[in-house]
Write a protein that holds these residues in place. Structure first.
Motif, PDB file in Angstrom:
ATOM      1  N   ILE A   1       0.800  -1.225   0.000  1.00  0.00           N
ATOM      2  CA  ILE A   1       0.000   0.000   0.000  1.00  0.00           C
ATOM      3  C   ILE A   1       0.835   1.278   0.000  1.00  0.00           C
ATOM      4  O   ILE A   1       0.552   2.212  -0.781  1.00  0.00           O
ATOM      5  CB  ILE A   1      -0.998  -0.017   1.177  1.00  0.00           C
ATOM      6  CG1 ILE A   1      -2.109  -1.035   0.907  1.00  0.00           C
ATOM      7  CG2 ILE A   1      -1.596   1.362   1.427  1.00  0.00           C
ATOM      8  CD1 ILE A   1      -3.099  -1.199   2.030  1.00  0.00           C
ATOM      9  N   PRO A   2       1.886   1.397   0.836  1.00  0.00           N
ATOM     10  CA  PRO A   2       2.662   2.655   0.829  1.00  0.00           C
ATOM     11  C   PRO A   2       3.291   2.976  -0.513  1.00  0.00           C
ATOM     12  O   PRO A   2       3.627   4.139  -0.774  1.00  0.00           O
ATOM     13  CB  PRO A   2       3.748   2.403   1.889  1.00  0.00           C
ATOM     14  CG  PRO A   2       3.159   1.376   2.791  1.00  0.00           C
ATOM     15  CD  PRO A   2       2.359   0.486   1.899  1.00  0.00           C
ATOM     16  N   TYR A   3       3.438   1.968  -1.388  1.00  0.00           N
ATOM     17  CA  TYR A   3       4.090   2.190  -2.679  1.00  0.00           C
ATOM     18  C   TYR A   3       3.097   2.436  -3.809  1.00  0.00           C
ATOM     19  O   TYR A   3       3.506   2.601  -4.961  1.00  0.00           O
ATOM     20  CB  TYR A   3       4.973   0.981  -3.017  1.00  0.00           C
ATOM     21  CG  TYR A   3       6.019   0.715  -1.962  1.00  0.00           C
ATOM     22  CD1 TYR A   3       7.172   1.484  -1.879  1.00  0.00           C
ATOM     23  CD2 TYR A   3       5.839  -0.305  -1.027  1.00  0.00           C
ATOM     24  CE1 TYR A   3       8.119   1.253  -0.901  1.00  0.00           C
ATOM     25  CE2 TYR A   3       6.788  -0.551  -0.042  1.00  0.00           C
ATOM     26  CZ  TYR A   3       7.924   0.240   0.019  1.00  0.00           C
ATOM     27  OH  TYR A   3       8.865   0.010   0.986  1.00  0.00           O
ATOM     28  N   CYS A   4       1.818   2.474  -3.468  1.00  0.00           N
ATOM     29  CA  CYS A   4       0.795   2.681  -4.497  1.00  0.00           C
ATOM     30  C   CYS A   4       0.726   4.127  -5.013  1.00  0.00           C
ATOM     31  O   CYS A   4       0.524   4.341  -6.211  1.00  0.00           O
ATOM     32  CB  CYS A   4      -0.572   2.250  -3.970  1.00  0.00           C
ATOM     33  SG  CYS A   4      -0.715   0.457  -3.749  1.00  0.00           S
ATOM     34  N   PRO A   5       0.859   5.159  -4.158  1.00  0.00           N
ATOM     35  CA  PRO A   5       0.818   6.536  -4.665  1.00  0.00           C
ATOM     36  C   PRO A   5       1.997   6.818  -5.590  1.00  0.00           C
ATOM     37  O   PRO A   5       3.015   6.104  -5.545  1.00  0.00           O
ATOM     38  CB  PRO A   5       0.925   7.390  -3.392  1.00  0.00           C
ATOM     39  CG  PRO A   5       0.555   6.484  -2.278  1.00  0.00           C
ATOM     40  CD  PRO A   5       0.997   5.123  -2.696  1.00  0.00           C
ATOM     41  N   PRO A   6       1.890   7.817  -6.453  1.00  0.00           N
ATOM     42  CA  PRO A   6       3.041   8.223  -7.269  1.00  0.00           C
ATOM     43  C   PRO A   6       4.250   8.487  -6.372  1.00  0.00           C
ATOM     44  O   PRO A   6       4.114   9.028  -5.264  1.00  0.00           O
ATOM     45  CB  PRO A   6       2.558   9.500  -7.961  1.00  0.00           C
ATOM     46  CG  PRO A   6       1.074   9.372  -7.975  1.00  0.00           C
ATOM     47  CD  PRO A   6       0.706   8.652  -6.721  1.00  0.00           C
ATOM     48  N   PHE A   7       5.415   8.098  -6.832  1.00  0.00           N
ATOM     49  CA  PHE A   7       6.612   8.237  -6.004  1.00  0.00           C
ATOM     50  C   PHE A   7       6.881   9.684  -5.609  1.00  0.00           C
ATOM     51  O   PHE A   7       7.412   9.954  -4.536  1.00  0.00           O
ATOM     52  CB  PHE A   7       7.827   7.659  -6.721  1.00  0.00           C
ATOM     53  CG  PHE A   7       7.846   6.153  -6.767  1.00  0.00           C
ATOM     54  CD1 PHE A   7       6.978   5.398  -5.983  1.00  0.00           C
ATOM     55  CD2 PHE A   7       8.736   5.483  -7.588  1.00  0.00           C
ATOM     56  CE1 PHE A   7       6.989   4.016  -6.018  1.00  0.00           C
ATOM     57  CE2 PHE A   7       8.770   4.100  -7.631  1.00  0.00           C
ATOM     58  CZ  PHE A   7       7.895   3.360  -6.852  1.00  0.00           C
ATOM     59  N   GLY A   8       6.529  10.613  -6.486  1.00  0.00           N
ATOM     60  CA  GLY A   8       6.736  12.024  -6.162  1.00  0.00           C
ATOM     61  C   GLY A   8       5.904  12.439  -4.951  1.00  0.00           C
ATOM     62  O   GLY A   8       6.388  13.173  -4.076  1.00  0.00           O
ATOM     63  N   LEU A   9       4.668  11.953  -4.895  1.00  0.00           N
ATOM     64  CA  LEU A   9       3.808  12.245  -3.757  1.00  0.00           C
ATOM     65  C   LEU A   9       4.345  11.587  -2.483  1.00  0.00           C
ATOM     66  O   LEU A   9       4.362  12.199  -1.408  1.00  0.00           O
ATOM     67  CB  LEU A   9       2.392  11.740  -4.058  1.00  0.00           C
ATOM     68  CG  LEU A   9       1.328  12.026  -2.995  1.00  0.00           C
ATOM     69  CD1 LEU A   9       1.147  13.532  -2.803  1.00  0.00           C
ATOM     70  CD2 LEU A   9      -0.004  11.378  -3.399  1.00  0.00           C
ATOM     71  N   LEU A  10       4.804  10.364  -2.618  1.00  0.00           N
ATOM     72  CA  LEU A  10       5.380   9.660  -1.475  1.00  0.00           C
ATOM     73  C   LEU A  10       6.632  10.365  -0.976  1.00  0.00           C
ATOM     74  O   LEU A  10       6.861  10.499   0.228  1.00  0.00           O
ATOM     75  CB  LEU A  10       5.710   8.216  -1.876  1.00  0.00           C
ATOM     76  CG  LEU A  10       6.298   7.308  -0.792  1.00  0.00           C
ATOM     77  CD1 LEU A  10       5.343   7.170   0.381  1.00  0.00           C
ATOM     78  CD2 LEU A  10       6.631   5.940  -1.380  1.00  0.00           C
ATOM     79  N   ARG A  11       7.416  10.874  -1.906  1.00  0.00           N
ATOM     80  CA  ARG A  11       8.652  11.587  -1.546  1.00  0.00           C
ATOM     81  C   ARG A  11       8.331  12.853  -0.762  1.00  0.00           C
ATOM     82  O   ARG A  11       8.963  13.153   0.252  1.00  0.00           O
ATOM     83  CB  ARG A  11       9.429  11.896  -2.826  1.00  0.00           C
ATOM     84  CG  ARG A  11      10.801  12.483  -2.592  1.00  0.00           C
ATOM     85  CD  ARG A  11      11.722  12.276  -3.786  1.00  0.00           C
ATOM     86  NE  ARG A  11      11.075  12.468  -5.061  1.00  0.00           N
ATOM     87  CZ  ARG A  11      10.815  11.465  -5.909  1.00  0.00           C
ATOM     88  NH1 ARG A  11      11.114  10.228  -5.611  1.00  0.00           N
ATOM     89  NH2 ARG A  11      10.241  11.705  -7.066  1.00  0.00           N
ATOM     90  N   ASN A  12       7.346  13.590  -1.203  1.00  0.00           N
ATOM     91  CA  ASN A  12       6.957  14.811  -0.482  1.00  0.00           C
ATOM     92  C   ASN A  12       6.410  14.478   0.904  1.00  0.00           C
ATOM     93  O   ASN A  12       6.663  15.201   1.876  1.00  0.00           O
ATOM     94  CB  ASN A  12       5.911  15.580  -1.289  1.00  0.00           C
ATOM     95  CG  ASN A  12       6.491  16.239  -2.521  1.00  0.00           C
ATOM     96  OD1 ASN A  12       7.674  16.596  -2.545  1.00  0.00           O
ATOM     97  ND2 ASN A  12       5.680  16.396  -3.561  1.00  0.00           N
ATOM     98  N   PHE A  13       5.679  13.365   1.001  1.00  0.00           N
ATOM     99  CA  PHE A  13       5.147  12.961   2.299  1.00  0.00           C
ATOM    100  C   PHE A  13       6.280  12.647   3.276  1.00  0.00           C
ATOM    101  O   PHE A  13       6.216  12.999   4.462  1.00  0.00           O
ATOM    102  CB  PHE A  13       4.243  11.736   2.135  1.00  0.00           C
ATOM    103  CG  PHE A  13       3.684  11.211   3.422  1.00  0.00           C
ATOM    104  CD1 PHE A  13       2.639  11.866   4.067  1.00  0.00           C
ATOM    105  CD2 PHE A  13       4.201  10.072   4.015  1.00  0.00           C
ATOM    106  CE1 PHE A  13       2.128  11.391   5.268  1.00  0.00           C
ATOM    107  CE2 PHE A  13       3.697   9.590   5.205  1.00  0.00           C
ATOM    108  CZ  PHE A  13       2.657  10.247   5.831  1.00  0.00           C
ATOM    109  N   MET A  14       7.339  11.992   2.782  1.00  0.00           N
ATOM    110  CA  MET A  14       8.445  11.630   3.656  1.00  0.00           C
ATOM    111  C   MET A  14       9.265  12.837   4.094  1.00  0.00           C
ATOM    112  O   MET A  14      10.007  12.765   5.072  1.00  0.00           O
ATOM    113  CB  MET A  14       9.353  10.599   2.967  1.00  0.00           C
ATOM    114  CG  MET A  14       8.748   9.213   2.909  1.00  0.00           C
ATOM    115  SD  MET A  14       9.953   7.948   2.425  1.00  0.00           S
ATOM    116  CE  MET A  14      10.148   8.319   0.679  1.00  0.00           C
ATOM    117  N   LYS A  15       9.135  13.949   3.369  1.00  0.00           N
ATOM    118  CA  LYS A  15       9.870  15.154   3.751  1.00  0.00           C
ATOM    119  C   LYS A  15       9.228  15.863   4.934  1.00  0.00           C
ATOM    120  O   LYS A  15       9.878  16.655   5.616  1.00  0.00           O
ATOM    121  CB  LYS A  15       9.975  16.104   2.556  1.00  0.00           C
ATOM    122  CG  LYS A  15      10.899  15.586   1.450  1.00  0.00           C
ATOM    123  CD  LYS A  15      10.944  16.542   0.270  1.00  0.00           C
ATOM    124  CE  LYS A  15      11.861  16.017  -0.820  1.00  0.00           C
ATOM    125  NZ  LYS A  15      11.891  16.915  -2.010  1.00  0.00           N
TER     126      LYS A  15
END
Length: 313
Positions: A277-291
């Protein structure tokens, strides 16, 4: 009986403590090999003071993996014990390891627990030594083996590659996993016979490296992890997939890892859907979330919850 391998790189503040813990061992059938990996702080001068009790090898800086491999090549005994220069042992560490080997003479990899606080250092566990038939089921929660608290039969390194210099992190786990696959049924003791030091501020555990230099990439893509024939345990496949799911996401903070991450995800089995599930969003969105503050911790805690409670076997 034991060849003790100590890589040394700019640990002059700690190397005497490590060596003294070796010299004070109650079990004395060993040799000590310190590989000075291009230190610039004079630590090798401290080692030199121990005279013939320690074999000192100096080389240009090539990294901890090559330093350990060099020590193994120079070793004379059938068992390899590892000790990092900023860690130290309880005085009966080798004696306990020798007892474990006597109790389980057919095993090839032995380990014990470690302390990160002095108040816990030296605590003995009532279970003592035990052999594991289910290591890879345990390992997804706790990999157990730790460099300064692991002893391996030298024959492993005569038939398998040693520490992988191409790995930026996890080079020790790579060896432990392959040693378990090679020998089967590792042996462990939960007694805290080793002190793991966090004093060295130079440790780079939070740096981000190229995904191709990670154990997550190697464990899924490298043929070394599929070449053990009949010794290949069925639970390793499950472990391998879950290990990658749990350790992949920090590498996505660097967009250069996107393509390699997509490749790994294509090769991961989909049975563990909640871990995906954590890898389902676009990686760019996931990257911003991790920031955002706490973003990484939230993902890690979610994956940890799934592994400990939902996929617990």
């Amino acid at each position: 009986m034991f060849s003790i391998i100590i890589p040394l790189y700019n640990k002059s503040k700690y190397i005497k403590r490590a060596l003294d813990s070796v010299m004070e061992q109650t079990f004395q059938n060993y040799e000590v090999i310190v590989v000075n990996d291009g230190s610039t702080d004079g630590g090798e001068k401290i080692v030199f003071e121990y005279g013939e009790r320690v074999k000192l090898i100096s080389q240009e800086n090539r990294g901890v993996s090559e330093a350990r491999n060099r020590g193994i090549q120079e070793s004379r005994h059938p068992w390899i014990a590892f000790l990092d220069a900023d860690d130290f042992w309880r005085t009966d560490y080798l004696e306990n390891m020798q007892r474990g080997i006597e109790k389980f003479p057919t095993s090839g990899i032995f380990g014990c627990s470690y302390a990160q606080k002095m108040a816990e250092f030296g605590k003995l566990h009532p279970e003592a030594w035990f052999q594991m038939d289910d290591y890879f089921k345990r390992a997804i929660i706790n990999t157990l083996f730790f460099t300064s608290a692991t002893v391996i039969r030298k024959s492993f390194f005569l038939h398998n590659p040693g520490f992988d210099k191409s790995l930026a992190r996890g080079e020790d786990l790579d060896v432990w996993f392959r040693a378990v696959l090679f020998f089967e049924r590792p042996v462990y003791n939960f007694s805290k016979l080793v002190f793991y030091s966090h004093e060295d501020a130079g440790q780079a555990t939070n740096r981000v490296f190229p995904l191709r230099r990670s154990l997550s990439y190697k464990i899924l893509r490298n043929k070394l992890y599929s070449g053990y024939g009949d010794n290949f345990p069925a639970d390793f496949e499950v472990f391998r997939n879950r290990y990658v799911y749990f350790n992949l996401f920090p590498y996505l903070i660097d967009a250069q890892n996107n393509d390699d991450a997509k490749e790994l995800l294509k090769n991961l089995k989909r049975e563990d859907g909640l871990l995906r599930i954590p890898y389902c969003p676009p990686f760019g969105l996931l990257r911003n979330f991790m920031k955002f503050s706490g973003g990484r911790d939230l993902i890690r805690n979610y994956l940890k919850f799934c592994l400990r409670y939902i996929y617990k076997e």
